[in-house]
Write an enzyme that holds these catalytic residues in place. Sequence first.
Site, PDB file in Angstrom:
ATOM      1  N   SER A 277      -8.719  -8.775   1.556  1.00  0.00           N
ATOM      2  CA  SER A 277      -9.022  -7.819   0.625  1.00  0.00           C
ATOM      3  C   SER A 277      -8.955  -8.030  -0.685  1.00  0.00           C
ATOM      4  O   SER A 277      -8.202  -8.867  -1.104  1.00  0.00           O
ATOM      5  CB  SER A 277      -8.133  -6.604   1.339  1.00  0.00           C
ATOM      6  OG  SER A 277      -7.897  -5.379   0.369  1.00  0.00           O
TER       7      SER A 277
ATOM      8  N   TYR B   7       0.628  -3.147   2.092  1.00  0.00           N
ATOM      9  CA  TYR B   7      -0.672  -3.692   2.811  1.00  0.00           C
ATOM     10  C   TYR B   7      -0.851  -4.716   1.623  1.00  0.00           C
ATOM     11  O   TYR B   7      -1.428  -5.965   2.184  1.00  0.00           O
ATOM     12  CB  TYR B   7      -1.704  -2.488   2.676  1.00  0.00           C
ATOM     13  CG  TYR B   7      -3.081  -2.905   2.851  1.00  0.00           C
ATOM     14  CD1 TYR B   7      -3.153  -3.190   4.279  1.00  0.00           C
ATOM     15  CD2 TYR B   7      -3.982  -2.980   1.987  1.00  0.00           C
ATOM     16  CE1 TYR B   7      -4.740  -3.631   4.550  1.00  0.00           C
ATOM     17  CE2 TYR B   7      -5.339  -3.301   2.301  1.00  0.00           C
ATOM     18  CZ  TYR B   7      -5.785  -3.693   3.524  1.00  0.00           C
ATOM     19  OH  TYR B   7      -6.912  -4.046   4.022  1.00  0.00           O
TER      20      TYR B   7
HETATM   21  N1  LIG Z   1     -12.265  -0.650   5.244  1.00  0.00           N
HETATM   22  C1  LIG Z   1     -11.992  -0.913   4.146  1.00  0.00           C
HETATM   23  O1  LIG Z   1     -12.095  -0.616   3.115  1.00  0.00           O
HETATM   24  C2  LIG Z   1     -11.327  -2.552   3.930  1.00  0.00           C
HETATM   25  C3  LIG Z   1     -11.075  -2.977   2.824  1.00  0.00           C
HETATM   26  C4  LIG Z   1     -10.515  -4.341   2.381  1.00  0.00           C
HETATM   27  C5  LIG Z   1     -10.066  -4.826   3.947  1.00  0.00           C
HETATM   28  N2  LIG Z   1     -10.141  -4.443   4.878  1.00  0.00           N
HETATM   29  C6  LIG Z   1      -9.987  -5.255   6.219  1.00  0.00           C
HETATM   30  O2  LIG Z   1     -10.951  -5.268   7.169  1.00  0.00           O
HETATM   31  C7  LIG Z   1     -10.233  -5.613   8.351  1.00  0.00           C
HETATM   32  C8  LIG Z   1     -11.096  -4.609   9.243  1.00  0.00           C
HETATM   33  O3  LIG Z   1     -10.684  -3.140   9.020  1.00  0.00           O
HETATM   34  P1  LIG Z   1     -11.931  -2.115   9.108  1.00  0.00           P
HETATM   35  O4  LIG Z   1     -12.207  -1.565   7.774  1.00  0.00           O
HETATM   36  O5  LIG Z   1     -13.307  -2.505  10.023  1.00  0.00           O
HETATM   37  O6  LIG Z   1     -11.051  -0.900   9.940  1.00  0.00           O
HETATM   38  P2  LIG Z   1     -11.070  -0.556  11.323  1.00  0.00           P
HETATM   39  O7  LIG Z   1     -12.155   0.086  11.830  1.00  0.00           O
HETATM   40  O8  LIG Z   1      -9.803   0.177  11.323  1.00  0.00           O
HETATM   41  O9  LIG Z   1     -10.882  -1.701  11.976  1.00  0.00           O
HETATM   42  C9  LIG Z   1      -9.426  -2.370  12.547  1.00  0.00           C
HETATM   43  C10 LIG Z   1      -9.472  -3.042  13.742  1.00  0.00           C
HETATM   44  O10 LIG Z   1      -8.233  -3.721  13.897  1.00  0.00           O
HETATM   45  C11 LIG Z   1      -7.803  -3.477  15.147  1.00  0.00           C
HETATM   46  N3  LIG Z   1      -6.461  -3.732  15.295  1.00  0.00           N
HETATM   47  C12 LIG Z   1      -5.220  -3.120  14.689  1.00  0.00           C
HETATM   48  N4  LIG Z   1      -4.046  -3.463  15.336  1.00  0.00           N
HETATM   49  C13 LIG Z   1      -4.311  -4.503  16.039  1.00  0.00           C
HETATM   50  C14 LIG Z   1      -3.886  -5.303  16.801  1.00  0.00           C
HETATM   51  N5  LIG Z   1      -2.399  -5.310  17.163  1.00  0.00           N
HETATM   52  N6  LIG Z   1      -4.338  -6.196  17.573  1.00  0.00           N
HETATM   53  C15 LIG Z   1      -5.837  -6.439  17.634  1.00  0.00           C
HETATM   54  N7  LIG Z   1      -6.318  -5.567  16.944  1.00  0.00           N
HETATM   55  C16 LIG Z   1      -5.748  -4.530  16.237  1.00  0.00           C
HETATM   56  C17 LIG Z   1      -8.115  -1.846  15.297  1.00  0.00           C
HETATM   57  O11 LIG Z   1      -8.079  -1.707  16.612  1.00  0.00           O
HETATM   58  P3  LIG Z   1      -7.449  -0.319  17.023  1.00  0.00           P
HETATM   59  O12 LIG Z   1      -8.747   0.631  17.036  1.00  0.00           O
HETATM   60  O13 LIG Z   1      -6.928  -0.573  18.332  1.00  0.00           O
HETATM   61  O14 LIG Z   1      -6.300   0.185  16.292  1.00  0.00           O
HETATM   62  C18 LIG Z   1      -9.486  -2.100  14.650  1.00  0.00           C
HETATM   63  O15 LIG Z   1     -10.318  -2.421  15.707  1.00  0.00           O
HETATM   64  C19 LIG Z   1      -8.912  -5.371   8.328  1.00  0.00           C
HETATM   65  O16 LIG Z   1      -8.421  -6.814   8.177  1.00  0.00           O
HETATM   66  C20 LIG Z   1      -8.867  -4.734   6.979  1.00  0.00           C
HETATM   67  O17 LIG Z   1      -7.586  -4.781   6.338  1.00  0.00           O
HETATM   68  C21 LIG Z   1     -11.075  -3.272   5.349  1.00  0.00           C
END
Ligand SMILES: NC(=O)c1ccc[n+]([C@@H]2O[C@H](COP(=O)([O-])OP(=O)(O)OC[C@H]3O[C@@H](n4cnc5c(N)ncnc54)[C@H](OP(=O)(O)O)[C@@H]3O)[C@@H](O)[C@H]2O)c1
Length: 332
Positions: free
Chosen positions: A143, A156
């Site tokens: 991130s 975070y």
């Molecule tokens: N969206 C943003 O603005 C943003 C910005 C910077 C970085 N990121 C990073 O991008 C990555 C993906 O996030 P996203 O934006 O796509 O959000 P998201 O839709 O919330 O995806 C996160 C995924 O991680 C899963 N997860 C959480 N806890 C877990 C565990 N214990 N074991 C396995 N899976 C788990 C969630 O599953 P559940 O549905 O089962 O909880 C979900 O499938 C993350 O690492 C996040 O930090 C996102």
Amino acid sequence: MDRTVVLITGCSSGIGLHLALRLASDPSQSFKVYATMRDLASQGPLLEAAQSRGCPPGSLETLQLDVRDADSIAAAQARVTEGRVDVLVCNAGRGLVGPLEAHKEGSVDAVLDVNLMGTVRMLQAFLLDMKRRRSGRILVTGSVGGLMALPFNAVYCASKFALEGLCESLAILLQPFGVHVSLIECGPVHTPFPEKLEGGLGGMLDRADAETRDLFYRYRRHCERVIREAGQDPEEVVEVSAERDCGSWAAPGLPSPARASSPPPAAAGLPPGAARPAPGPALLHYRTVPAAGAAARLRPQRLQLRRRRAPVSVPRQGGRGLRRRRGGGRSW
Ligand SMILES: NC(=O)c1ccc[n+]([C@@H]2O[C@H](COP(=O)([O-])OP(=O)(O)OC[C@H]3O[C@@H](n4cnc5c(N)ncnc54)[C@H](OP(=O)(O)O)[C@@H]3O)[C@@H](O)[C@H]2O)c1
């Protein structure tokens, strides 16, 4: 043909779901994607989207994998029938937003456990084999919060800063083993991430003083505006991973991220000098972590990726016609 075996964590929604779809539907049909998720009850949207995208049979399989549980990681690993993973995508992550003193009991541990320890567990499980085969790619979803601290995101950001150190350290050692490490450092991306924040937005705000609460409300309004104005679609983010880390070039007609390096090969069907979208204020960084001694290349590379196109529709959970396979995920 030996397909590239990709295993992705956190595929129930967001970036993981879109990357799984993108690779499973790649026109080259050269990927076998293991889309893993914490709870297979959440696989509906991915499978429905795979169906509507026309992912070919055998291109996608879902597996249960909770990055907080080493046994579940081992069980998923055992179900990879090819016996190897060529590309490991450590994507699962959880956000935690609010004043530090307002975080609920267990929230801090949970977020560090998913974001940092979850990635460590995945690497511990898969690295040995990659090193033995002297081949592999590791992609970690970081991130911009791992490059620059953001207020009200202390834990975070700590977890994402830690991933930077983890990857840099590993990359140096892994290069002679032929294992390559990359970080995708996303800015705001339109995913369900804010809806899944650990402990809810802000946590127990009544535990914070009035001045901090006021600052938090202002921060929240500011964030809403940033996400609205600078947020990217997950498809834009996954295109970078698909091309750079998985060796897939965008199909004709699909957008392709601006690259500083060579243009896409003619084999991809793109005309030479194909029009690129106008660059805009992207916050996404991509970092391929090099060996020691190449300090200049360590600097993050800023990608100009802002583009607009119709988002791929991902059906909501609870769709009809999907059956779970006993003991595991569901093959496509
Ligand atoms: N969206 C943003 O603005 C943003 C910005 C910077 C970085 N990121 C990073 O991008 C990555 C993906 O996030 P996203 O934006 O796509 O959000 P998201 O839709 O919330 O995806 C996160 C995924 O991680 C899963 N997860 C959480 N806890 C877990 C565990 N214990 N074991 C396995 N899976 C788990 C969630 O599953 P559940 O549905 O089962 O909880 C979900 O499938 C993350 O690492 C996040 O930090 C996102």
